[in-house]
Design a protein around this motif. Structure first.
Motif, short mmCIF file in Angstrom:
data_model
loop_
_atom_site.label_atom_id
_atom_site.label_comp_id
_atom_site.label_asym_id
_atom_site.label_seq_id
_atom_site.Cartn_x
_atom_site.Cartn_y
_atom_site.Cartn_z
N LYS A 424 0.84 -1.19 0.00
CA LYS A 424 0.00 0.00 0.00
C LYS A 424 0.88 1.24 0.00
CE LYS A 424 -3.61 2.38 2.66
NZ LYS A 424 -4.41 2.38 3.90
N LYS A 425 0.53 2.18 -0.86
CA LYS A 425 1.27 3.43 -0.94
C LYS A 425 0.55 4.48 -0.08
CE LYS A 425 2.96 6.86 -4.26
NZ LYS A 425 2.99 7.25 -5.69
N PRO A 426 1.08 4.78 1.08
CA PRO A 426 0.36 5.69 1.98
C PRO A 426 0.48 7.14 1.52
CG PRO A 426 2.46 5.12 2.94
CD PRO A 426 2.34 4.32 1.67
#
Length: 439
Positions: A424-426
């Motif tokens: 996941k790319k925060p």
């Protein structure tokens, strides 16, 4: 040994024992010296080829006065430029056409060539023509010996600078040496923070990608893991700084020996002069070397070295902790660019602020950037050789280390969550929420 100590030892030994570290550490000073002196040496080597310049002087008074040099041979030319251009004989490098009185029309001289003419050739031709015009103009005033009078009136003042010490003693100083020292220290601390801060981020990302983190956090607290990596890599940087200082000293002593000096004798005389300037025997030692040593002593190398280490530690802790937080929050190198860009802009701004502050180390740009923690490690290096007030130095260090501790605390909050987040790319807001997570 504590767990954080084991991590520090692992990070330090792993990197210091690499062949690349040893090669870069011992070759970098030599490469820096080569980058500076080899181009200067090569540029001073003149080619054996003498360039012939054909001169077509329609006025008839300039061509006889042109003098040949080591690089240029002037030959009289007949005909016109078109015949020269179509001439198959390419021994003529360029064609100088003078179509009128240069005092009346300075643009009446034109240099033609089939190749781009170098600045050195253009300057040499122009300097001879300018000298002719100067002499002709002086002769038009009809004043006897006017040229000699003007030459004798050209005097210069060798302005020396002396710095008063608190005990009343006086030392020779050099604004040029102080500026160069500030610039070099600024560039070095910028380079070290960038290299070793990025090394922290790269190491965190590699361990996270390889899923080693999942095993390590089962026995070590995430904060200890982060601090162990930061401190271990920081010690690598300090080791390199220490080795570079030793190598630079050895190279300087070797240069003095090759130039005919006696480093041991010079060092003894300098030590004697520091305790009692009158103790120096007259006529002993190289005056130029002693004067240079006196100037270097006035820069207070010990104070600069201590401050360099302190600002490196504070700046490195601050930026390396932020780099570690970024490395823990992303999975791929490409994803780190959006977080790295603001930090890179800040550091580049600090570097340019330091460069522009060399000429005005007490100006508002230098003053405020040397107090703001995000820029102070780099900009303060420019100001320190110019003897800033002690309170400014102490205030800058307090603000820097206070901000570094805050960055370490915030980064530790982000690190403990980010290292276990995969796939996941925060976003920025989500990373900020990690700071408030409990547990």
């Amino acid at each position: 040994m504590s767990k954080i100590g084991l991590i520090i030892k692992r990070e330090y030994v792993q990197r210091v024992s690499k062949k690349s570290f040893l090669l870069l550490t011992f070759l970098t000073p030599v490469l820096f010296a080569a980058l500076v002196f080899v181009p200067l040496w090569l540029s001073s080597i003149k080619g054996d080829e003498v360039k012939k310049i054909a001169v077509l002087d329609s006025v008839g008074k300039y061509a006889p006065l042109l003098q040949n040099t080591e690089e240029i041979e002037f030959v009289s030319a007949d005909g016109d430029m078109e015949s020269y251009r179509n001439d198959p004989d390419k021994e003529i490098y360029a064609f100088l056409s003078i179509t009128g009185d240069l005092l009346q029309n300075p643009k009446a001289a034109v240099l033609y060539s089939q190749k781009q003419i170098p600045m050195s050739i253009k300057d040499k031709v122009a300097s001879q023509l300018n000298e002719m015009l100067r002499d002709e103009k002086l002769a038009s005033f009809n004043i006897p010996n006017l040229k000699n009078i003007i030459e004798e009136s050209k005097v210069s003042c060798d302005l020396q600078t002396i710095k008063w010490e608190e005990d009343g003693s006086a030392n020779t100083t050099s604004a040029e040496v102080a500026s160069i020292a500030g610039f070099v220290l600024t560039f070095l601390i910028y380079m070290f923070i960038m290299i070793y801060g990025a090394m922290v981020m790269q190491g965190v990302m590699e361990e996270k990608t390889n899923r080693i983190m999942e095993v390590m956090v089962s026995s070590v607290r995430p904060f200890d893991l982060m601090m162990g990596k930061i401190i271990g890599i920081g010690m690598v940087g300090l080791t390199q700084v220490f080795l570079w200082a030793i190598l630079t000293t050895v190279l300087l002593m070797g240069a003095m020996f090759l130039l005919g000096g006696d480093p041991a004798q010079t060092a003894d005389m300098v030590a004697a002069s520091q305790m009692n300037p009158a103790a120096l025997p007259a006529g002993v030692g190289n005056p130029t070397a002693l004067k240079l040593q006196e100037i270097l002593n006035s820069i207070q190398i010990t104070q600069l070295s201590i401050n360099f280490v302190l600002y490196f530690i504070g700046g490195y802790l601050m930026y390396a902790s932020l780099f570690a937080a970024i490395g823990s929050a992303v999975d791929q190198q490409e994803d780190s660019s959006q977080f790295m860009s603001p930090m890179m802009i800040l550091m580049v701004f600090a570097l340019y602020a330091g460069i522009y502050s060399v000429e005005n180390p007490d100006g508002p740009l230098a003053f405020w950037c040397s107090l703001i923690p995000l820029t102070s490690p780099i900009v303060m290096m420019v100001r320190l050789p110019f003897d800033i007030p002690v309170w400014e130095n102490l205030l800058s260090l307090v603000l820097l280390f206070g901000t570094a501790i805050a960055c370490v605390w915030v980064s530790g909050k982000i690190y403990r969550v980010g290292i276990l987040m995969y796939g996941k790319k925060p976003g920025v807001m989500e990373i900020l929420r990690w700071i408030n997570y409990k547990g």
